[in-house]
Design a protein around this motif. Structure first.
Motif, PDB file in Angstrom:
ATOM      1  N   ASP A   1       0.829  -1.206   0.000  1.00 57.94           N
ATOM      2  CA  ASP A   1       0.000   0.000   0.000  1.00 57.94           C
ATOM      3  C   ASP A   1       0.863   1.255   0.000  1.00 57.94           C
ATOM      4  N   ARG A   2       1.923   1.241   0.782  1.00 57.02           N
ATOM      5  CA  ARG A   2       2.779   2.416   0.872  1.00 57.02           C
ATOM      6  C   ARG A   2       3.602   2.592  -0.395  1.00 57.02           C
ATOM      7  N   LEU A   3       4.267   1.537  -0.819  1.00 60.82           N
ATOM      8  CA  LEU A   3       5.179   1.675  -1.953  1.00 60.82           C
ATOM      9  C   LEU A   3       4.469   1.588  -3.291  1.00 60.82           C
ATOM     10  N   GLY A   4       3.212   1.174  -3.262  1.00 59.65           N
ATOM     11  CA  GLY A   4       2.452   1.092  -4.494  1.00 59.65           C
ATOM     12  C   GLY A   4       1.753   2.387  -4.851  1.00 59.65           C
ATOM     13  N   ASP A   5       1.840   3.391  -3.985  1.00 60.56           N
ATOM     14  CA  ASP A   5       1.201   4.654  -4.346  1.00 60.56           C
ATOM     15  C   ASP A   5       2.066   5.371  -5.386  1.00 60.56           C
ATOM     16  N   LYS A   6       1.565   6.442  -5.915  1.00 56.95           N
ATOM     17  CA  LYS A   6       2.212   7.106  -7.045  1.00 56.95           C
ATOM     18  C   LYS A   6       3.534   7.781  -6.697  1.00 56.95           C
ATOM     19  N   TRP A   7       3.704   8.241  -5.452  1.00 55.82           N
ATOM     20  CA  TRP A   7       4.832   9.118  -5.149  1.00 55.82           C
ATOM     21  C   TRP A   7       5.882   8.566  -4.196  1.00 55.82           C
ATOM     22  N   SER A   8       5.568   7.599  -3.375  1.00 54.29           N
ATOM     23  CA  SER A   8       6.492   7.163  -2.315  1.00 54.29           C
ATOM     24  C   SER A   8       7.841   6.689  -2.839  1.00 54.29           C
ATOM     25  N   VAL A   9       7.844   5.896  -3.890  1.00 56.17           N
ATOM     26  CA  VAL A   9       9.119   5.397  -4.421  1.00 56.17           C
ATOM     27  C   VAL A   9       9.959   6.551  -4.954  1.00 56.17           C
ATOM     28  N   TYR A  10       9.320   7.532  -5.605  1.00 59.49           N
ATOM     29  CA  TYR A  10      10.070   8.705  -6.069  1.00 59.49           C
ATOM     30  C   TYR A  10      10.731   9.433  -4.904  1.00 59.49           C
TER      31      TYR A  10
ATOM     32  N   MET B   1       0.286  16.850  -1.801  1.00 56.83           N
ATOM     33  CA  MET B   1       0.560  15.424  -1.982  1.00 56.83           C
ATOM     34  C   MET B   1       1.938  15.054  -1.454  1.00 56.83           C
ATOM     35  N   LEU B   2       2.918  15.932  -1.652  1.00 58.19           N
ATOM     36  CA  LEU B   2       4.247  15.658  -1.107  1.00 58.19           C
ATOM     37  C   LEU B   2       4.201  15.659   0.417  1.00 58.19           C
ATOM     38  N   THR B   3       3.472  16.598   0.996  1.00 56.90           N
ATOM     39  CA  THR B   3       3.329  16.637   2.454  1.00 56.90           C
ATOM     40  C   THR B   3       2.720  15.338   2.969  1.00 56.90           C
ATOM     41  N   LEU B   4       1.654  14.876   2.330  1.00 54.62           N
ATOM     42  CA  LEU B   4       1.012  13.621   2.752  1.00 54.62           C
ATOM     43  C   LEU B   4       1.948  12.436   2.577  1.00 54.62           C
ATOM     44  N   THR B   5       2.675  12.411   1.473  1.00 59.27           N
ATOM     45  CA  THR B   5       3.570  11.288   1.190  1.00 59.27           C
ATOM     46  C   THR B   5       4.701  11.213   2.206  1.00 59.27           C
ATOM     47  N   VAL B   6       5.381  12.344   2.460  1.00 63.45           N
ATOM     48  CA  VAL B   6       6.494  12.288   3.424  1.00 63.45           C
ATOM     49  C   VAL B   6       5.979  12.028   4.835  1.00 63.45           C
ATOM     50  N   ARG B   7       4.780  12.495   5.145  1.00 61.82           N
ATOM     51  CA  ARG B   7       4.193  12.227   6.460  1.00 61.82           C
ATOM     52  C   ARG B   7       3.951  10.724   6.637  1.00 61.82           C
TER      53      ARG B   7
ATOM     54  N   VAL C   1      12.509  22.958   6.827  1.00 57.34           N
ATOM     55  CA  VAL C   1      12.227  21.541   7.057  1.00 57.34           C
ATOM     56  C   VAL C   1      13.096  20.714   6.119  1.00 57.34           C
ATOM     57  N   GLU C   2      13.744  19.693   6.674  1.00 61.37           N
ATOM     58  CA  GLU C   2      14.579  18.797   5.881  1.00 61.37           C
ATOM     59  C   GLU C   2      14.112  17.366   6.082  1.00 61.37           C
ATOM     60  N   TYR C   3      14.317  16.575   5.046  1.00 59.11           N
ATOM     61  CA  TYR C   3      13.940  15.163   5.075  1.00 59.11           C
ATOM     62  C   TYR C   3      15.145  14.329   4.706  1.00 59.11           C
ATOM     63  N   GLU C   4      15.232  13.162   5.348  1.00 57.41           N
ATOM     64  CA  GLU C   4      16.280  12.207   5.021  1.00 57.41           C
ATOM     65  C   GLU C   4      15.770  10.804   5.303  1.00 57.41           C
ATOM     66  N   LEU C   5      16.387   9.817   4.653  1.00 56.32           N
ATOM     67  CA  LEU C   5      16.006   8.439   4.909  1.00 56.32           C
ATOM     68  C   LEU C   5      16.559   7.979   6.244  1.00 56.32           C
ATOM     69  N   THR C   6      15.787   7.185   6.936  1.00 53.92           N
ATOM     70  CA  THR C   6      16.271   6.540   8.154  1.00 53.92           C
ATOM     71  C   THR C   6      17.088   5.311   7.743  1.00 53.92           C
ATOM     72  N   GLU C   7      17.642   4.635   8.706  1.00 48.44           N
ATOM     73  CA  GLU C   7      18.386   3.402   8.408  1.00 48.44           C
ATOM     74  C   GLU C   7      17.464   2.398   7.711  1.00 48.44           C
ATOM     75  N   MET C   8      16.236   2.281   8.199  1.00 43.95           N
ATOM     76  CA  MET C   8      15.285   1.368   7.579  1.00 43.95           C
ATOM     77  C   MET C   8      14.952   1.836   6.156  1.00 43.95           C
TER      78      MET C   8
ATOM     79  N   LEU D   1      10.421   5.323   7.636  1.00 41.12           N
ATOM     80  CA  LEU D   1      11.341   5.310   6.504  1.00 41.12           C
ATOM     81  C   LEU D   1      12.022   6.657   6.280  1.00 41.12           C
ATOM     82  N   VAL D   2      11.387   7.721   6.736  1.00 39.28           N
ATOM     83  CA  VAL D   2      11.903   9.079   6.531  1.00 39.28           C
ATOM     84  C   VAL D   2      11.951   9.804   7.868  1.00 39.28           C
TER      85      VAL D   2
END
Length: 143
Positions: free
Chosen positions: A34-43, A70-76, A96-103, A83-84
């Protein structure tokens, strides 16, 4: 998930690739898809593999003109999934900055494998589409 919760092995004809304790359990696969199958998460994940990004940098880097909402919802959602990581600096306006977590970084190997598979099979998929379309003129594949 416990170590005995799922078994993923080399596929045996007629045997399922993933075996869950109960059919209703789905081994948590549904949540991930559900998470990775949405339009934006993988990007977002792919863009963050390069490092920390500010919100607008991230928005500009993602193909397809993702809206601010949509970006706000996706990163949230990605943050909620662990993951972020989101960091807010007390400036005016807030930075505001975003980065990947170890996971999140561990997921990038799977995303790369999927991208590699897609690139390797793109010609065969296109040929299959053409053959199917020729055999089914006027048919539609959308629901």
């Amino acid at each position: 998930m416990s170590a005995g919760h799922t078994a993923v092995t080399t596929p045996v004809p007629g045997e399922p690739v993933i075996v869950c304790e109960t059919p209703q359990d789905e081994c948590g696969v549904r949540d991930v898809l559900d998470r990775l199958g949405d339009k934006w998460s993988v990007y977002v994940v792919v863009e963050l593999t390069s490092g920390i990004r500010r919100f607008k940098e991230l928005q500009r880097a993602i193909p397809g003109n993702i809206s601010q909402r949509m970006l706000t919802l996706t990163v949230r959602r990605l943050e909620r999934d662990g993951l972020v990581k989101r960091t807010v600096y007390p400036t005016v306006p807030p930075q505001v900055e975003y980065e990947l977590t170890e996971m999140g970084h561990s997921l990038t190997h799977l995303v790369k494998a999927l991208a590699d598979w897609s690139i390797a099979h793109r010609p065969a998929i296109a040929a299959s589409h053409a053959a199917w379309d020729a055999a089914h003129p006027g048919a539609t594949t959308t629901a």
